[in-house]
Design a protein around this motif. Sequence first.
Motif, PDB file in Angstrom:
ATOM      1  N   MET A   1       0.834  -1.203   0.000  1.00 31.74           N
ATOM      2  CA  MET A   1       0.000   0.000   0.000  1.00 31.74           C
ATOM      3  C   MET A   1       0.871   1.255   0.000  1.00 31.74           C
ATOM      4  N   PRO A   2       0.708   2.136  -0.978  1.00 31.57           N
ATOM      5  CA  PRO A   2       1.391   3.432  -0.918  1.00 31.57           C
ATOM      6  C   PRO A   2       0.968   4.167   0.345  1.00 31.57           C
ATOM      7  N   SER A   3       1.841   5.011   0.859  1.00 33.50           N
ATOM      8  CA  SER A   3       1.555   5.681   2.127  1.00 33.50           C
ATOM      9  C   SER A   3       0.279   6.516   2.063  1.00 33.50           C
ATOM     10  N   PHE A   4       0.038   7.193   0.924  1.00 31.31           N
ATOM     11  CA  PHE A   4      -1.161   8.025   0.829  1.00 31.31           C
ATOM     12  C   PHE A   4      -2.428   7.168   0.833  1.00 31.31           C
ATOM     13  N   ALA A   5      -2.361   5.983   0.211  1.00 36.61           N
ATOM     14  CA  ALA A   5      -3.514   5.090   0.185  1.00 36.61           C
ATOM     15  C   ALA A   5      -3.765   4.493   1.570  1.00 36.61           C
ATOM     16  N   ASP A   6      -2.681   4.135   2.258  1.00 36.32           N
ATOM     17  CA  ASP A   6      -2.792   3.616   3.618  1.00 36.32           C
ATOM     18  C   ASP A   6      -3.460   4.647   4.515  1.00 36.32           C
ATOM     19  N   ARG A   7      -3.022   5.907   4.403  1.00 35.17           N
ATOM     20  CA  ARG A   7      -3.606   6.976   5.199  1.00 35.17           C
ATOM     21  C   ARG A   7      -5.072   7.180   4.831  1.00 35.17           C
TER      22      ARG A   7
ATOM     23  N   ASP B   1      -8.814  13.760   5.568  1.00 39.26           N
ATOM     24  CA  ASP B   1      -9.223  14.364   6.837  1.00 39.26           C
ATOM     25  C   ASP B   1      -9.210  15.884   6.716  1.00 39.26           C
ATOM     26  N   VAL B   2     -10.223  16.413   6.035  1.00 45.13           N
ATOM     27  CA  VAL B   2     -10.329  17.856   5.838  1.00 45.13           C
ATOM     28  C   VAL B   2     -10.612  18.552   7.167  1.00 45.13           C
ATOM     29  N   ALA B   3     -11.396  17.901   8.032  1.00 43.16           N
ATOM     30  CA  ALA B   3     -11.780  18.507   9.311  1.00 43.16           C
ATOM     31  C   ALA B   3     -10.562  18.861  10.156  1.00 43.16           C
TER      32      ALA B   3
ATOM     33  N   ASN C   1     -10.339  -3.239   8.058  1.00 48.90           N
ATOM     34  CA  ASN C   1     -10.105  -2.306   9.159  1.00 48.90           C
ATOM     35  C   ASN C   1      -9.128  -2.886  10.174  1.00 48.90           C
ATOM     36  N   THR C   2      -9.286  -4.175  10.495  1.00 49.16           N
ATOM     37  CA  THR C   2      -8.395  -4.834  11.455  1.00 49.16           C
ATOM     38  C   THR C   2      -6.960  -4.863  10.950  1.00 49.16           C
ATOM     39  N   VAL C   3      -6.788  -5.229   9.684  1.00 50.64           N
ATOM     40  CA  VAL C   3      -5.447  -5.284   9.105  1.00 50.64           C
ATOM     41  C   VAL C   3      -4.825  -3.885   9.044  1.00 50.64           C
ATOM     42  N   ASP C   4      -5.633  -2.888   8.680  1.00 52.02           N
ATOM     43  CA  ASP C   4      -5.140  -1.519   8.602  1.00 52.02           C
ATOM     44  C   ASP C   4      -4.682  -1.021   9.972  1.00 52.02           C
ATOM     45  N   LEU C   5      -5.474  -1.309  11.015  1.00 51.33           N
ATOM     46  CA  LEU C   5      -5.087  -0.908  12.367  1.00 51.33           C
ATOM     47  C   LEU C   5      -3.812  -1.615  12.813  1.00 51.33           C
ATOM     48  N   ARG C   6      -3.710  -2.902  12.489  1.00 49.54           N
ATOM     49  CA  ARG C   6      -2.501  -3.657  12.880  1.00 49.54           C
ATOM     50  C   ARG C   6      -1.281  -3.106  12.167  1.00 49.54           C
TER      51      ARG C   6
END
Length: 259
Positions: A63-69, A116-118, A189-194
């Motif tokens: 995953m590219p960093s921007f996509a991961d974010r 995350d514009v907010a 979501n679980t994999v992304d958090l890990r």
Amino acid sequence: MQNNKLITRIAGFLGMILLVSCATSNKDRQDPWEGWNRGAQTFNDNLDDYIMKPVAEGYQFVMPSFADRGVSNFFSNINDIGVILNDLLQLKFAQGGKDGARFLVNTVAGIAGFIDVADMIDLPKHNEDFDQTLGVWGVPTGPYLVLPFFGPSTPRGVGGMIGDSAMNPITYVGFFSSGAASTGLFGVNTVDLRADNLTTEKIATEAALDRYEFFKNAYLQQREYLVHDGNIPFDEEYEEFHFEDDSSEKGKMGPVRPY
């Protein structure tokens, strides 16, 4: 709905185990189920070493960093729905309004939350969940408990986890599509958090003399900090987990702090 059923069954199974353990344990009131907990943590650690960590490392690699974010932001935006509901349940109406504005801004201007514009316009992320709501309303935390697959928790934390699942829109995706879609989203979501916690977990493991004690203390201190919004009473000790009946304000139901 499959996730709700799984959580409910696990909670019921663990409840029976805890009732038996409670009658036989004379150990530290903060951690009377240490034998179970250490075994569950070993199971989770092995599961992480052989499955979760390799998958998370592969995910982070491709995953590219921007996509991961972006993926992290997307799930964080969905989580804000639960944050808003818990704001209202805790009578934090001003914060709830800000979190509602944050969700709307990120959903519309942030393309469903991928950006995350907010945060760029000074609407920061807040951390509120149903476990904190139960604590605010006087529900005692109970002793430390490690859940297979789910990790560190408490009896109140189990209730909080079920409540958070009920507040999460992903849980209801199965109503409009196959159950696999909901399971898949939870899996991503679980994999992304890990993946996001690979570095943190490595540092914590290397720093800990006793991995079990380190994660137990870190979890309990973090939950206490969150329930009290950082304003932890100086006279409150960890042994006050309110296992016996208490006629003081701490034992009554209501939005009081400490709980």
